[in-house]
Structure formats: structure tokens, C-alpha cells
Design a protein around this motif. Structure first.
Motif, short mmCIF file in Angstrom:
data_model
loop_
_atom_site.label_atom_id
_atom_site.label_comp_id
_atom_site.label_asym_id
_atom_site.label_seq_id
_atom_site.Cartn_x
_atom_site.Cartn_y
_atom_site.Cartn_z
N THR A 229 0.54 -1.74 -0.23
CA THR A 229 -0.17 -0.47 -0.24
C THR A 229 1.02 1.58 -0.06
OG1 THR A 229 0.02 -0.08 2.03
CG2 THR A 229 -1.85 -0.71 1.76
N LEU A 230 1.87 1.26 0.21
CA LEU A 230 2.83 2.48 0.27
C LEU A 230 4.06 2.69 -1.06
CD1 LEU A 230 4.58 1.28 3.64
CD2 LEU A 230 2.89 3.38 2.90
N THR A 253 4.09 -7.30 4.73
CA THR A 253 4.86 -6.40 5.14
C THR A 253 5.63 -6.77 3.28
OG1 THR A 253 6.19 -8.98 5.54
CG2 THR A 253 5.90 -7.98 7.26
N CYS A 254 7.06 -5.67 2.88
CA CYS A 254 7.04 -5.42 1.52
C CYS A 254 8.21 -5.75 1.81
CB CYS A 254 6.28 -3.91 1.47
SG CYS A 254 6.92 -3.52 -0.60
N ASP A 255 9.29 -6.57 0.86
CA ASP A 255 10.67 -6.65 1.13
C ASP A 255 11.94 -5.30 -0.17
OD1 ASP A 255 10.91 -8.86 3.07
OD2 ASP A 255 10.54 -9.74 1.08
N SER A 256 10.48 -5.03 -0.71
CA SER A 256 10.82 -3.84 -1.21
C SER A 256 11.05 -2.84 -0.78
CB SER A 256 9.98 -3.41 -2.94
OG SER A 256 9.13 -4.98 -3.27
N CYS A 257 9.85 -2.49 0.03
CA CYS A 257 10.48 -1.02 0.86
C CYS A 257 10.64 -1.15 2.06
CB CYS A 257 9.55 0.15 0.68
SG CYS A 257 7.72 -0.64 1.32
N CYS A 259 9.17 -1.82 4.81
CA CYS A 259 7.77 -1.55 6.22
C CYS A 259 6.74 -2.78 5.48
CB CYS A 259 7.54 -0.21 5.10
SG CYS A 259 8.63 1.73 5.16
N TYR A 260 5.68 -2.46 6.48
CA TYR A 260 4.65 -3.45 6.92
C TYR A 260 3.78 -2.06 7.11
CZ TYR A 260 4.70 -2.25 12.00
OH TYR A 260 4.72 -1.55 13.14
N VAL A 261 2.46 -2.49 6.96
CA VAL A 261 1.02 -2.09 7.00
C VAL A 261 -0.03 -3.11 7.52
CG1 VAL A 261 -0.71 -0.61 6.40
CG2 VAL A 261 1.44 -0.02 5.18
N LYS A 262 -0.71 -2.76 8.41
CA LYS A 262 -1.43 -3.58 8.99
C LYS A 262 -3.18 -3.77 8.12
CE LYS A 262 -0.31 -2.94 14.07
NZ LYS A 262 -0.97 -2.48 15.02
N ILE A 263 -3.16 -5.15 8.27
CA ILE A 263 -4.29 -5.53 6.72
C ILE A 263 -6.37 -5.78 7.91
CG2 ILE A 263 -3.47 -7.27 6.27
CD1 ILE A 263 -5.06 -6.77 4.01
N LEU A 264 -6.67 -5.41 8.05
CA LEU A 264 -7.56 -6.04 9.03
C LEU A 264 -8.57 -6.86 8.12
CD1 LEU A 264 -6.31 -3.58 10.64
CD2 LEU A 264 -8.81 -3.13 11.11
N HIS A 265 -9.24 -7.93 8.42
CA HIS A 265 -9.78 -9.45 8.37
C HIS A 265 -11.35 -8.22 8.85
CE1 HIS A 265 -7.25 -11.43 5.73
NE2 HIS A 265 -5.82 -10.69 6.70
N ARG A 294 10.21 -1.76 8.76
CA ARG A 294 9.82 -0.38 9.55
C ARG A 294 8.36 -0.28 9.59
NH1 ARG A 294 13.39 1.02 5.76
NH2 ARG A 294 11.24 2.03 4.73
N ARG A 295 7.17 0.37 10.54
CA ARG A 295 5.75 1.18 9.96
C ARG A 295 6.12 2.12 8.75
NH1 ARG A 295 0.80 0.82 13.43
NH2 ARG A 295 0.21 2.86 12.75
N GLY A 296 5.27 1.92 8.10
CA GLY A 296 5.08 2.43 7.24
C GLY A 296 3.21 3.35 7.27
N SER A 297 2.83 2.88 8.16
CA SER A 297 1.81 3.85 8.16
C SER A 297 1.94 4.71 9.23
CB SER A 297 0.72 3.05 8.75
OG SER A 297 0.98 2.24 10.12
N PHE A 298 0.51 6.25 9.44
CA PHE A 298 0.45 6.30 10.39
C PHE A 298 -0.95 6.12 11.06
CE2 PHE A 298 -0.46 11.36 11.59
CZ PHE A 298 1.01 11.57 12.82
N ASN A 299 -0.48 6.59 12.65
CA ASN A 299 -1.72 7.23 13.67
C ASN A 299 -1.43 7.86 14.66
OD1 ASN A 299 -3.55 5.98 15.34
ND2 ASN A 299 -4.31 4.51 15.17
N PRO A 300 -2.24 9.30 14.52
CA PRO A 300 -1.73 10.49 15.39
C PRO A 300 -1.64 9.81 17.47
CG PRO A 300 -3.89 10.90 14.34
CD PRO A 300 -3.79 9.41 13.54
#
Length: 305
Positions: A229-230, A253-257, A259-265, A294-300
Motif C-alpha cells: 500500500t506504500l 510486509t514488503c521486502d521492496s521498501c 515497511c509494513y502496514v496492518k491489514i484488518l480482516h 519499519r512501520r509505514g502507516s501513520f496513526n496520531p
């Protein structure tokens, strides 16, 4: 909490169940925050982060409760929105938020938040925010919109972020979803914000489709599954989860960048919320980080992890 992270099976893609899902689902501010508060309260009963989740639930109730009587937010002019559409840009400009409507929202939120139960650090931060100069408040706003909140300054920013979420959700709700276009990987088509997480949904006509959730305005936008997603890469995508968990929240997770982003089912549990369940699964962040991603998403509400 289990102390081991295990690879998940390759994420099954139920393409055959999806019948032309909409590209965008705009937020409904009258429902968004009350449902989030309910989810946070439910999670607080079973999660070791209970006190913090209950505080966030009370803050979400404030976001919901202060909406009556707020001035209408000022949408960009029609010409500006049309130009954004033509050039593949988000119609809402994160750099032009300093309007009277936003600061009315912030003032109301600060006043209402005085009455909720909160940790001592959050109470002290609220007192500082009440005394902040306009320049200091503008600086806090810029930090949130730049996704640049220092971990040791989280408390003050939480209230500003909550006001910004409400303000931008109200703006987004006024848009015409049919006019929105993709603006790039990892960017909300409404405000350009990063995703807080993504969700596989079970909606009628969209069952099995994946939507990214904006951390700022709450917009959901359709995004191909088994794709970062990034950075948009389809190579080296993996799924990990905490051993012994229900299998409803995983890290993509993505080996290219790297980073990771959570995916909710959400199709398995319709109560899942992209912001609330991201905070409540902090243990997954800690374990994935140990694996080198690395965490690639943002949550304030979840800074520094």
C-alpha cells in the motif's frame, strides 16, 4: 500476549466474490466516531492497553458529541477541485487547514475534553493546550499534518489530531465520490494522507475487496490486494501475525521498501476499526519491528512504534 511472530498463509484473494467495488467510500462523521468509541471501549475490556483505549474512546465520544452546531467547513472552490481532478491531486489541501471552522472545532474539543477521565499526562497536556498561543497551536497542527509527531510530545498532539480528524471527515463528507481519482500509492485520494491500515471488507457487492483507510479524514479507497500500500510493489509481499491470535489483524510486509502496514480482516469481524484496532495491536508492531521492518502507516494516537 504470545511472544512469537509467525508467518501467515498467503493472503487469499476472493476475486470472484467482488463485483465492481466502489473506488471510494467517503466518511459519515455522524457515525464514524461513535462507532469508533464503541470499538475502543470493547477492546479496552480485553486488552492490556485498557486505560489508554478507554481514554481514546472518551475522546472519540467527544469528537462525535461536539458536531451539533459546528460551522460548516469551507470546501475549496469548484475550480480548485476541478483542477485537482484534472492533475490527479487530492481536492483537500492539508496545508490550508488554518480556517476559522477548524479552530472552532479545536476549541470545542478542548472544552469538552476537560470533562472526560484521562491519564495525568493527558490532563497536563490539555492544560498546556488551553494556554497555547495561536502560533503554538499552528505548530501543533503542522506537526500532525506532516506526520511528524515526536514521541515525547504525543499528549498535546492527540487533541489536535482528534480535532483535525473531525474537521477533515466533515470536509470529505461534502465531496462527490464520483469525482475522486487515484493520486499515488500510499496517498488518500481526498486529502493525500497516508493510510492508518487497510481492511478486507465484507460489504455487499465488495466482499473480499481491500480498502485503505486514511489516518486523517477517514476516507476508504479501494486498493489491489497482495500489493504494498506504500510503494506499490507486488514482489516480496508477506503476511505475519501474532501466534495464537484470531487471524483478523495481520501485518502486510514488503521486502521492496522494508515497511509494513496492518491489514484488518473486517469480513471476519465487522466490528474492526482501522484506527482503534491499530492501536490495540501494538504488540504486533513490536514484534514485526524486531523482524527488521519499519512501520509505514501513520496513526496520531500511536506514535513512536
Amino acid at each position: 500476549m504470545p511472544k512469537q511472530i509467525v508467518p501467515s498463509d498467503i493472503d487469499p484473494t476472493a476475486i470472484g466474490e467482488v463485483s465492481a467495488p466502489p473506488y471510494v467510500r467517503l466518511p459519515d462523521p455522524t457515525r464514524l466516531f461513535v462507532r469508533r468509541a464503541q470499538r475502543l471501549n470493547a477492546l479496552a475490556e480485553i486488552d492490556e492497553l485498557g486505560p489508554y483505549l478507554r481514554f481514546l474512546a472518551a475522546l472519540a465520544d467527544v469528537q462525535h458529541g461536539i458536531q451539533d452546531g459546528l460551522s460548516d467547513p469551507d470546501l475549496p472552490e469548484t475550480e480548485v477541485r476541478e483542477r485537482a481532478h484534472a492533475f490527479g491531486m487530492p481536492p483537500l489541501d492539508r496545508d490550508r487547514v488554518a480556517s476559522g471552522a477548524f479552530f472552532e472545532t479545536l476549541d470545542r474539543l478542548v472544552l469538552a475534553a476537560s470533562a472526560i477521565e484521562k491519564p495525568r499526562a493527558a490532563a497536563d497536556a490539555l492544560d498546556r493546550l488551553k494556554l497555547a498561543t495561536p502560533a503554538e497551536r499552528h505548530a501543533l497542527v503542522r506537526n500532525v499534518l506532516a506526520d511528524a509527531i515526536a514521541a515525547d510530545a504525543l499528549a498535546e498532539h492527540v487533541y489536535v489530531a482528534a480535532a483535525l480528524q473531525l474537521h477533515f471527515a466533515r470536509l470529505a463528507a461534502c465531496l462527490d465520490a464520483s469525482t475522486l481519482v487515484p493520486v499515488g500509492d500510499g496517498a488518500c485520494p481526498v486529502c493525500g494522507g497516508p493510510p492508518v491500515s487497510s481492511m478486507v471488507v465484507g460489504w455487499h457487492g465488495s466482499h473480499g475487496a481491500r480498502f485503505c483507510a486514511c489516518s486523517l479524514c477517514g476516507t476508504l479507497w479501494n486498493y489491489v490486494r497482495i500489493k504494498c500500500t506504500l510503494c506499490g510493489s507486488t514482489k516480496g509481499i508477506g503476511y505475519v501475525e501474532v501466534e495464537g491470535g484470531p487471524g483478523t489483524v495481520k501485518a502486510e510486509t514488503c521486502d521492496s521498501c522494508g515497511c509494513y502496514v496492518k491489514i484488518l480482516h473486517q469480513h471476519k469481524d465487522p466490528n474492526l476499526d482501522p484506527v482503534a484496532d491499530d492501536v490495540a495491536t501494538l504488540g504486533l508492531d513490536l514484534l514485526v519491528r524486531e523482524s527488521g521492518y519499519r512501520r509505514g502507516s501513520f496513526n496520531p494516537f500511536l506514535v513512536g512504534y
